[in-house]
Scaffold this motif. Structure first.
Motif, PDB file in Angstrom:
ATOM      1  N   GLN A   1     -31.964   6.244  36.304  1.00 32.73           N
ATOM      2  CA  GLN A   1     -30.935   6.821  35.455  1.00 32.73           C
ATOM      3  C   GLN A   1     -31.576   7.546  34.279  1.00 32.73           C
ATOM      4  N   HIS A   2     -30.820   8.446  33.676  1.00 30.71           N
ATOM      5  CA  HIS A   2     -31.302   9.164  32.506  1.00 30.71           C
ATOM      6  C   HIS A   2     -30.306   8.974  31.362  1.00 30.71           C
ATOM      7  N   PRO A   3     -30.783   8.528  30.189  1.00 31.44           N
ATOM      8  CA  PRO A   3     -29.875   8.439  29.046  1.00 31.44           C
ATOM      9  C   PRO A   3     -29.260   9.799  28.765  1.00 31.44           C
ATOM     10  N   GLU A   4     -27.961   9.820  28.554  1.00 34.79           N
ATOM     11  CA  GLU A   4     -27.248  11.073  28.345  1.00 34.79           C
ATOM     12  C   GLU A   4     -26.757  11.179  26.907  1.00 34.79           C
ATOM     13  N   LEU A   5     -26.743  12.394  26.394  1.00 33.99           N
ATOM     14  CA  LEU A   5     -26.308  12.622  25.028  1.00 33.99           C
ATOM     15  C   LEU A   5     -24.815  12.341  24.867  1.00 33.99           C
ATOM     16  N   VAL A   6     -24.445  11.924  23.657  1.00 30.27           N
ATOM     17  CA  VAL A   6     -23.048  11.695  23.300  1.00 30.27           C
ATOM     18  C   VAL A   6     -22.640  12.790  22.328  1.00 30.27           C
ATOM     19  N   ASP A   7     -21.565  13.481  22.637  1.00 35.20           N
ATOM     20  CA  ASP A   7     -21.090  14.564  21.791  1.00 35.20           C
ATOM     21  C   ASP A   7     -20.430  14.004  20.524  1.00 35.20           C
ATOM     22  N   LYS A   8     -20.829  14.542  19.383  1.00 38.35           N
ATOM     23  CA  LYS A   8     -20.289  14.062  18.108  1.00 38.35           C
ATOM     24  C   LYS A   8     -18.773  14.153  18.063  1.00 38.35           C
ATOM     25  N   ASN A   9     -18.215  15.272  18.480  1.00 39.10           N
ATOM     26  CA  ASN A   9     -16.767  15.466  18.399  1.00 39.10           C
ATOM     27  C   ASN A   9     -16.020  14.522  19.333  1.00 39.10           C
ATOM     28  N   GLU A  10     -16.598  14.270  20.513  1.00 41.06           N
ATOM     29  CA  GLU A  10     -15.950  13.333  21.431  1.00 41.06           C
ATOM     30  C   GLU A  10     -15.965  11.918  20.855  1.00 41.06           C
ATOM     31  N   ALA A  11     -17.087  11.537  20.253  1.00 40.74           N
ATOM     32  CA  ALA A  11     -17.163  10.209  19.640  1.00 40.74           C
ATOM     33  C   ALA A  11     -16.179  10.092  18.476  1.00 40.74           C
ATOM     34  N   ALA A  12     -16.100  11.129  17.648  1.00 39.24           N
ATOM     35  CA  ALA A  12     -15.186  11.101  16.504  1.00 39.24           C
ATOM     36  C   ALA A  12     -13.734  11.038  16.956  1.00 39.24           C
ATOM     37  N   THR A  13     -13.405  11.767  18.004  1.00 35.62           N
ATOM     38  CA  THR A  13     -12.036  11.733  18.528  1.00 35.62           C
ATOM     39  C   THR A  13     -11.697  10.352  19.063  1.00 35.62           C
ATOM     40  N   HIS A  14     -12.635   9.745  19.777  1.00 37.22           N
ATOM     41  CA  HIS A  14     -12.389   8.412  20.313  1.00 37.22           C
ATOM     42  C   HIS A  14     -12.199   7.400  19.181  1.00 37.22           C
ATOM     43  N   LEU A  15     -13.039   7.485  18.156  1.00 42.56           N
ATOM     44  CA  LEU A  15     -12.905   6.549  17.042  1.00 42.56           C
ATOM     45  C   LEU A  15     -11.639   6.801  16.232  1.00 42.56           C
ATOM     46  N   GLN A  16     -11.196   8.036  16.177  1.00 41.49           N
ATOM     47  CA  GLN A  16      -9.940   8.321  15.491  1.00 41.49           C
ATOM     48  C   GLN A  16      -8.787   7.577  16.161  1.00 41.49           C
ATOM     49  N   ARG A  17      -8.822   7.526  17.488  1.00 40.83           N
ATOM     50  CA  ARG A  17      -7.785   6.784  18.218  1.00 40.83           C
ATOM     51  C   ARG A  17      -7.854   5.288  17.919  1.00 40.83           C
ATOM     52  N   LEU A  18      -9.044   4.842  17.559  1.00 43.39           N
ATOM     53  CA  LEU A  18      -9.236   3.425  17.256  1.00 43.39           C
ATOM     54  C   LEU A  18      -9.022   3.115  15.775  1.00 43.39           C
ATOM     55  N   GLY A  19      -8.637   4.132  14.995  1.00 42.15           N
ATOM     56  CA  GLY A  19      -8.316   3.903  13.596  1.00 42.15           C
ATOM     57  C   GLY A  19      -9.428   4.170  12.615  1.00 42.15           C
ATOM     58  N   TYR A  20     -10.410   5.004  13.002  1.00 49.46           N
ATOM     59  CA  TYR A  20     -11.539   5.311  12.124  1.00 49.46           C
ATOM     60  C   TYR A  20     -11.628   6.809  11.856  1.00 49.46           C
ATOM     61  N   ALA A  21     -11.939   7.152  10.615  1.00 51.64           N
ATOM     62  CA  ALA A  21     -12.089   8.552  10.223  1.00 51.64           C
ATOM     63  C   ALA A  21     -13.535   8.832   9.841  1.00 51.64           C
ATOM     64  N   LEU A  22     -14.045   9.972  10.259  1.00 54.20           N
ATOM     65  CA  LEU A  22     -15.396  10.398   9.878  1.00 54.20           C
ATOM     66  C   LEU A  22     -15.377  10.831   8.426  1.00 54.20           C
ATOM     67  N   ILE A  23     -16.177  10.180   7.587  1.00 57.75           N
ATOM     68  CA  ILE A  23     -16.157  10.491   6.157  1.00 57.75           C
ATOM     69  C   ILE A  23     -17.431  11.170   5.673  1.00 57.75           C
ATOM     70  N   GLU A  24     -18.510  11.067   6.462  1.00 58.46           N
ATOM     71  CA  GLU A  24     -19.760  11.675   6.010  1.00 58.46           C
ATOM     72  C   GLU A  24     -20.703  11.803   7.197  1.00 58.46           C
ATOM     73  N   GLU A  25     -21.535  12.838   7.175  1.00 62.43           N
ATOM     74  CA  GLU A  25     -22.571  12.964   8.188  1.00 62.43           C
ATOM     75  C   GLU A  25     -23.809  13.585   7.561  1.00 62.43           C
ATOM     76  N   TRP A  26     -24.970  13.185   8.061  1.00 66.08           N
ATOM     77  CA  TRP A  26     -26.207  13.767   7.561  1.00 66.08           C
ATOM     78  C   TRP A  26     -27.249  13.763   8.687  1.00 66.08           C
ATOM     79  N   PRO A  27     -27.971  14.873   8.812  1.00 63.37           N
ATOM     80  CA  PRO A  27     -28.962  15.015   9.878  1.00 63.37           C
ATOM     81  C   PRO A  27     -30.380  14.722   9.400  1.00 63.37           C
ATOM     82  N   ARG A  28     -31.221  14.328  10.345  1.00 63.44           N
ATOM     83  CA  ARG A  28     -32.655  14.224  10.096  1.00 63.44           C
ATOM     84  C   ARG A  28     -33.388  14.849  11.270  1.00 63.44           C
TER      85      ARG A  28
END
Length: 213
Positions: free
Chosen positions: A169-196
């Motif tokens: 198997q190969h680890p697959e990337l997770v799309d930021k927007n898809e993760a944020a949308t899923h968490l929004q359904r679970l009652g969480y809002a994205l409040i901050e992001e920072w890259p490295r």
């Protein structure tokens, strides 16, 4: 997590191989910096904080000494050998063998963090599990690749022996927007992001979510 990938991370990947790879590609250092920033943003004295998929605790090699001393950290991972290495690094750490797709842990937590783990599991199920533990804050670190690189592992990198075939198997990337949308359904809002930035033109993207009142 597909069974073959689960088996690889549970029993086949060697501690030394994993740590050498993560240090060589700069991700261990970058993610330790993410963790320090996460603790600075949401940490409260005595707060119960879950680090899910804590691995070998390699971050302690790069965190300031005592970074977790004022918190009640719980370090969970599916691989008991990884946790044994974490305990050697931090003898006082509370370590629990646990499956992020079907956790036996009991909430609530003040905060929970999952760093470069969702790429290796059924990530929606993992987020469902974390949300069920009722943390006020949820911190994700996701890998973002340069255009055209679709898998989590760079094709030009030679992996250590025990990581060369992760159960086919190969680890697959997770799309930021898809993760944020899923968490929004679970009652969480994205409040901050920072890259490295890390080698191979990749980015370790930190995403901080807060439970909506």
């Amino acid at each position: 997590m597909p069974s073959t990938l689960r088996d690889a991370w549970t029993s086949r990947v060697q501690v030394e191989d994993y740590e050498a790879h993560m240090a060589a590609i700069g991700q261990a250092q970058a993610n330790a910096a993410h963790m320090a920033e996460f603790l600075a943003r949401v940490g409260e004295p005595g707060a119960r904080i879950l680090i899910a998929g804590a691995g070998t605790g390699q971050m302690f090699d790069y965190l300031p000494p005592g970074a977790f001393d004022s918190h009640r950290g719980v370090f969970a991972d599916i691989n008991p050998r990884f946790l044994a290495r974490l305990r050697r690094r931090n003898p006082g750490a509370l370590c629990v063998a646990d499956d992020l797709e079907a956790s036996a842990l009991t909430g609530p937590f003040h905060a929970a963090a999952v760093v470069l783990v969702l790429e290796h599991i059924q990530w929606r199920k993992g987020l469902d599990t974390l949300a069920a533990l009722d943390p006020r804050y949820l911190f994700l670190v996701l890998q973002r690749n340069p255009e055209g690189m679709t898998t989590a592992v760079s094709p030009t990198r030679v992996l250590p022996a025990s990581m060369q075939n992760l159960g086919g198997q190969h680890p697959e990337l997770v799309d930021k927007n898809e993760a944020a949308t899923h968490l929004q359904r679970l009652g969480y809002a994205l409040i901050e992001e920072w890259p490295r930035n890390v080698p191979d033109s990749k980015v370790m993207l930190g995403l901080l979510f807060e439970r909506v009142p």
